[in-house]
Structure formats: structure tokens, C-alpha cells
Motif scaffolding. Structure first.
Motif, PDB file in Angstrom:
ATOM      1  N   GLN A  61       0.817  -1.211   0.000  1.00  0.00           N
ATOM      2  CA  GLN A  61       0.000   0.000   0.000  1.00  0.00           C
ATOM      3  C   GLN A  61       0.854   1.266   0.000  1.00  0.00           C
ATOM      4  O   GLN A  61       0.425   2.291  -0.521  1.00  0.00           O
ATOM      5  CB  GLN A  61      -0.984  -0.032   1.159  1.00  0.00           C
ATOM      6  CG  GLN A  61      -2.049  -1.104   0.947  1.00  0.00           C
ATOM      7  CD  GLN A  61      -3.041  -1.226   2.084  1.00  0.00           C
ATOM      8  OE1 GLN A  61      -2.825  -0.719   3.182  1.00  0.00           O
ATOM      9  NE2 GLN A  61      -4.135  -1.906   1.820  1.00  0.00           N
ATOM     10  N   PHE A  66      -2.017   5.467  -6.419  1.00  0.00           N
ATOM     11  CA  PHE A  66      -3.406   5.822  -6.739  1.00  0.00           C
ATOM     12  C   PHE A  66      -4.302   5.519  -5.541  1.00  0.00           C
ATOM     13  O   PHE A  66      -5.141   4.621  -5.579  1.00  0.00           O
ATOM     14  CB  PHE A  66      -3.893   5.044  -7.971  1.00  0.00           C
ATOM     15  CG  PHE A  66      -3.145   5.361  -9.222  1.00  0.00           C
ATOM     16  CD1 PHE A  66      -3.462   6.492  -9.962  1.00  0.00           C
ATOM     17  CD2 PHE A  66      -2.105   4.547  -9.662  1.00  0.00           C
ATOM     18  CE1 PHE A  66      -2.772   6.789 -11.122  1.00  0.00           C
ATOM     19  CE2 PHE A  66      -1.406   4.844 -10.812  1.00  0.00           C
ATOM     20  CZ  PHE A  66      -1.736   5.971 -11.542  1.00  0.00           C
ATOM     21  N   GLN A  67      -4.118   6.284  -4.467  1.00  0.00           N
ATOM     22  CA  GLN A  67      -4.849   6.042  -3.232  1.00  0.00           C
ATOM     23  C   GLN A  67      -6.355   6.251  -3.369  1.00  0.00           C
ATOM     24  O   GLN A  67      -7.123   5.641  -2.639  1.00  0.00           O
ATOM     25  CB  GLN A  67      -4.306   6.946  -2.112  1.00  0.00           C
ATOM     26  CG  GLN A  67      -2.851   6.690  -1.770  1.00  0.00           C
ATOM     27  CD  GLN A  67      -2.629   5.325  -1.150  1.00  0.00           C
ATOM     28  OE1 GLN A  67      -3.428   4.848  -0.365  1.00  0.00           O
ATOM     29  NE2 GLN A  67      -1.520   4.690  -1.512  1.00  0.00           N
ATOM     30  N   ASN A  68      -6.783   7.081  -4.303  1.00  0.00           N
ATOM     31  CA  ASN A  68      -8.212   7.390  -4.438  1.00  0.00           C
ATOM     32  C   ASN A  68      -8.922   6.477  -5.441  1.00  0.00           C
ATOM     33  O   ASN A  68     -10.101   6.665  -5.725  1.00  0.00           O
ATOM     34  CB  ASN A  68      -8.396   8.855  -4.837  1.00  0.00           C
ATOM     35  CG  ASN A  68      -7.697   9.173  -6.158  1.00  0.00           C
ATOM     36  OD1 ASN A  68      -6.818   8.433  -6.607  1.00  0.00           O
ATOM     37  ND2 ASN A  68      -8.094  10.276  -6.775  1.00  0.00           N
ATOM     38  N   VAL A  69      -8.227   5.477  -5.980  1.00  0.00           N
ATOM     39  CA  VAL A  69      -8.798   4.555  -6.961  1.00  0.00           C
ATOM     40  C   VAL A  69      -8.923   3.188  -6.310  1.00  0.00           C
ATOM     41  O   VAL A  69      -8.122   2.814  -5.465  1.00  0.00           O
ATOM     42  CB  VAL A  69      -7.877   4.453  -8.208  1.00  0.00           C
ATOM     43  CG1 VAL A  69      -8.398   3.440  -9.199  1.00  0.00           C
ATOM     44  CG2 VAL A  69      -7.702   5.813  -8.851  1.00  0.00           C
ATOM     45  N   THR A  70      -9.957   2.441  -6.707  1.00  0.00           N
ATOM     46  CA  THR A  70     -10.117   1.082  -6.192  1.00  0.00           C
ATOM     47  C   THR A  70     -10.453   0.132  -7.334  1.00  0.00           C
ATOM     48  O   THR A  70     -11.181   0.496  -8.247  1.00  0.00           O
ATOM     49  CB  THR A  70     -11.175   1.019  -5.073  1.00  0.00           C
ATOM     50  OG1 THR A  70     -11.253  -0.308  -4.592  1.00  0.00           O
ATOM     51  CG2 THR A  70     -12.528   1.479  -5.526  1.00  0.00           C
ATOM     52  N   SER A  73     -13.877  -2.252  -5.894  1.00  0.00           N
ATOM     53  CA  SER A  73     -15.021  -1.494  -5.367  1.00  0.00           C
ATOM     54  C   SER A  73     -16.310  -2.279  -5.489  1.00  0.00           C
ATOM     55  O   SER A  73     -17.208  -2.159  -4.664  1.00  0.00           O
ATOM     56  CB  SER A  73     -15.158  -0.166  -6.099  1.00  0.00           C
ATOM     57  OG  SER A  73     -15.424  -0.395  -7.475  1.00  0.00           O
ATOM     58  N   LYS A 166      -2.265  -2.290  -6.939  1.00  0.00           N
ATOM     59  CA  LYS A 166      -3.520  -1.871  -6.303  1.00  0.00           C
ATOM     60  C   LYS A 166      -4.351  -3.094  -5.913  1.00  0.00           C
ATOM     61  O   LYS A 166      -4.871  -3.182  -4.799  1.00  0.00           O
ATOM     62  CB  LYS A 166      -4.297  -0.971  -7.266  1.00  0.00           C
ATOM     63  CG  LYS A 166      -5.711  -0.623  -6.844  1.00  0.00           C
ATOM     64  CD  LYS A 166      -5.796   0.223  -5.623  1.00  0.00           C
ATOM     65  CE  LYS A 166      -5.410   1.638  -5.898  1.00  0.00           C
ATOM     66  NZ  LYS A 166      -5.514   2.463  -4.676  1.00  0.00           N
ATOM     67  N   GLU A 170      -5.458  -4.458  -2.133  1.00  0.00           N
ATOM     68  CA  GLU A 170      -6.874  -4.587  -1.755  1.00  0.00           C
ATOM     69  C   GLU A 170      -7.272  -6.036  -1.477  1.00  0.00           C
ATOM     70  O   GLU A 170      -8.442  -6.339  -1.301  1.00  0.00           O
ATOM     71  CB  GLU A 170      -7.760  -4.031  -2.866  1.00  0.00           C
ATOM     72  CG  GLU A 170      -7.641  -2.556  -3.078  1.00  0.00           C
ATOM     73  CD  GLU A 170      -8.504  -2.038  -4.215  1.00  0.00           C
ATOM     74  OE1 GLU A 170      -8.648  -0.816  -4.318  1.00  0.00           O
ATOM     75  OE2 GLU A 170      -9.039  -2.839  -5.010  1.00  0.00           O
TER      76      GLU A 170
END
Length: 188
Positions: A61, A66-70, A73, A166, A170
Motif C-alpha cells: 500500500q 493511486f490512493q483514491n482509486v479502487t 469497489s 492496487k 486490496e
């Protein structure tokens, strides 16, 4: 007249017997189906997978730009996935990790690589168990297909290495979903 009552009584008993037989067959089929779902979601020690992930989570992490992308989701909306689709979604996401994420991720750290390898091996084990279920017990509804398609679409929006990083970061979301749905399915 006594003969008629006996005849109707016999027909009523016959109808009740048929009704009970149908109910019994329905319960047997449901039991077989439920047993097959348990077989599909093979018992695996999630604590070992989670331990491997937690040992690398922070490092993965921290590299994520790209902390604001998932990517995952859609897993938040998987709460609405029907129990019959759990096998399909699990199978599709295990394949996603095996065929894309683990292959696309490039790692230099031997410790992180070892933990990712442990997770990948566990995923292969689960995937083989799901393949044993065959198409009969692991069919995909349109809702399940759409849920996993969103994951692929999110992944495709990022550069390959960033998307793999990413998705690995996650992984706890997917592991929690497997654990929750495995427990619920096994309890039935």
C-alpha cells in the motif's frame, strides 16, 4: 356409499403420499445442492492467507500511487450476490488474481515475493476445488458476471503494474468476502 367413502379416502391418502414424496425429494435435492456448494467452497485456512497478506500489506500500500482509486469497489455491492452465485464470483475472482494480478505484479523483495507466492498457491488450491464442482453447481448468473466484469474494467483503467499493485493491496477485501461467504455457505 361406504364403498365411495373408502374410494375417496384411498385417493386422498394417495394424494397425500405423493405430496409427501415430492416434499421429501425436494428436501433431498436441496440437501445435495447445499452439500455441493460446501464442496465448491473448499475449506482453506484463511488465517494463513491473511497472515501472508498482513506481512506485506503495508509495503504494497505504500507503493500504491493511486490512493483514491479502487479495483475491488464492486465487492462492496457483492453483499447482494445470491448464495448460488458465490461459487461463480469466487471462481472468477480467483482466476482474475491468478491470470492477471499475480502475473502482472513485478516484485524485487524476496520476502514480499514469498508471501505473494503463498497466497497464489492457496488461490490455486481453492480454484482446483471449484473446478471439481463442474459447471452444474457453479453456474454464473448475469449479476455475477457483471460484478466480476466491473473488477476487470477497473483494473484495465490503470497501467498494468499499478493495477496489479492496487489489486494486491486490496486483497484483504477479497479475503474477507471469501471468509464471510464460506462461513455462511458452510453453515447451511
Amino acid at each position: 356409499m361406504v364403498l365411495r367413502l373408502g374410494h375417496h379416502f384411498h385417493q386422498d391418502m394417495k394424494a397425500q403420499c405423493i405430496s409427501h414424496c415430492l416434499l421429501g425429494m425436494t428436501l433431498i435435492l436441496y440437501s445435495v445442492h447445499t452439500h455441493s456448494l460446501r464442496r465448491c467452497l473448499i475449506s482453506v485456512d484463511m488465517r494463513l492467507i491473511e497472515k501472508s497478506f498482513h506481512e506485506i500489506k503495508r509495503a504494497l500500500q505504500n507503493k500504491d500511487t493511486f490512493q483514491n482509486v479502487t479495483i475491488l469497489s464492486t465487492l462492496q455491492s457483492l453483499k447482494t450476490i445470491k448464495p448460488i452465485d458465490v461459487c461463480c464470483v469466487t471462481k472468477n475472482l480467483l482466476t482474475f488474481y491468478k491470470d492477471r494480478v499475480f502475473k502482472d505484479h513485478q516484485e524485487l523483495s524476496p520476502q514480499i515475493l514469498r508471501n505473494i507466492s503463498n497466497i497464489a498457491n492457496s488461490f490455486l488450491y481453492m480454484q482446483r476445488a471449484l473446478q471439481q464442482c463442474g459447471q452444474r453447481w457453479c453456474q454464473c448468473s448475469q449479476e455475477a458476471i457483471n460484478a466480476t466484469r466491473i473488477v476487470h474494467d477497473n483494473y484495465n483503467q490503470l497501467e498494468v503494474r499499478s493495477a496489479a499493485l492496487k489489486s494486491l493491496g486490496e486483497l484483504d477485501i477479497f479475503l474477507a468476502w471469501i471468509d464471510k461467504n464460506h462461513q455462511e455457505t458452510s453453515a447451511t
